[in-house]
Design a protein around this motif. Structure first.
Motif, PDB file in Angstrom:
ATOM      1  N   TYR A   1       0.835  -1.197   0.000  1.00  0.00           N
ATOM      2  CA  TYR A   1       0.000   0.000   0.000  1.00  0.00           C
ATOM      3  C   TYR A   1       0.873   1.252   0.000  1.00  0.00           C
ATOM      4  O   TYR A   1       1.921   1.295   0.644  1.00  0.00           O
TER       5      TYR A   1
ATOM      6  N   ALA B   1      -1.308  -0.804  -3.986  1.00  0.00           N
ATOM      7  CA  ALA B   1      -0.463  -0.422  -5.118  1.00  0.00           C
ATOM      8  C   ALA B   1       0.029  -1.660  -5.850  1.00  0.00           C
ATOM      9  O   ALA B   1       0.676  -2.519  -5.258  1.00  0.00           O
TER      10      ALA B   1
ATOM     11  N   GLU C   1       2.069   1.151 -10.062  1.00  0.00           N
ATOM     12  CA  GLU C   1       2.095   2.260  -9.102  1.00  0.00           C
ATOM     13  C   GLU C   1       3.409   2.275  -8.328  1.00  0.00           C
ATOM     14  O   GLU C   1       3.967   3.336  -8.057  1.00  0.00           O
TER      15      GLU C   1
END
Length: 202
Positions: free
Chosen positions: A56, A62, A66
């Motif tokens: 995250y 994510a 990302e």
């Protein structure tokens, strides 16, 4: 990251590892050889795919895209990570070639005692200079999460403290930094938090 697990060729590399890093801080990741620290760094950088678990960023799950967008991984292999023919070009690789970035690069080179080599080929640097250059590249990458794999390995105290000082400054300006390290003096110099990766973690 929550309950991170990784298998390679049927071998369990990481199992149910939980890791949390505060924003605007330097966090040390420690652990015995073979505990999976570099594999963990590659996962958090989006360069290695998880077998199980989630990562995250700012509370949002994510994926690897990302993670690649937000994180910069600095390997401890300085012999293979430079791509251009001069230090100045290396620092600005992938960033905007504007007055602000040029000034930031100039200041960082001076702070890291590398400015006199700005037109030199990275391959001509000593081992310690290459390590400082690698850290400079991370700091100027524009990414908000930096993951550095043993950036002070083999360095003398003076060079270690140069890197520690710049990492602390970067964290104070908003970077989130994770450092794989065994260096107690380095951790005392710049790491606010420590996380131990235990090979036997279940």
């Amino acid at each position: 990251g929550e309950r991170l697990s990784l298998k390679k060729n049927k071998k369990q590399i990481l199992k149910n590892v939980d890791i949390f890093a505060n924003e605007k801080s330097v966090t040390a990741i420690t652990g015995n050889n073979g505990a999976g620290k570099t594999s963990l760094a590659l996962i958090l950088s989006g360069l290695e795919k998880l077998t199980e678990g989630n990562v995250y960023i700012h509370g949002e799950k994510a994926g690897y895209r990302e993670l690649c967008k937000h994180t910069y991984y600095c390997s401890n292999d300085t012999g293979t990570q430079f791509f251009t023919e001069s230090i100045s070009k290396e620092l600005l690789l992938g960033t905007k070639y504007d007055a602000e970035n040029l000034e930031n690069a100039k200041k960082l080179l001076k702070d890291m005692c590398l400015y006199e080599y700005k037109d030199s080929h990275p391959a001509s640097l000593s081992g310690g200079q290459k390590q400082r250059l690698a850290v400079c590249c991370a700091l100027l990458s524009g990414k908000d999460i930096l993951i550095l794999d043993e950036p002070t390995s083999g360095l003398d105290a003076e060079n270690m403290f140069l890197i520690a000082r710049e990492l602390k400054k970067a964290a104070e300006k908003g970077k989130t930094i994770l450092v794989i390290t065994h260096d107690e003096e380095f951790m005392d110099a710049c790491c606010e938090y420590r996380i131990s990766i235990d090979k036997t973690q279940k």
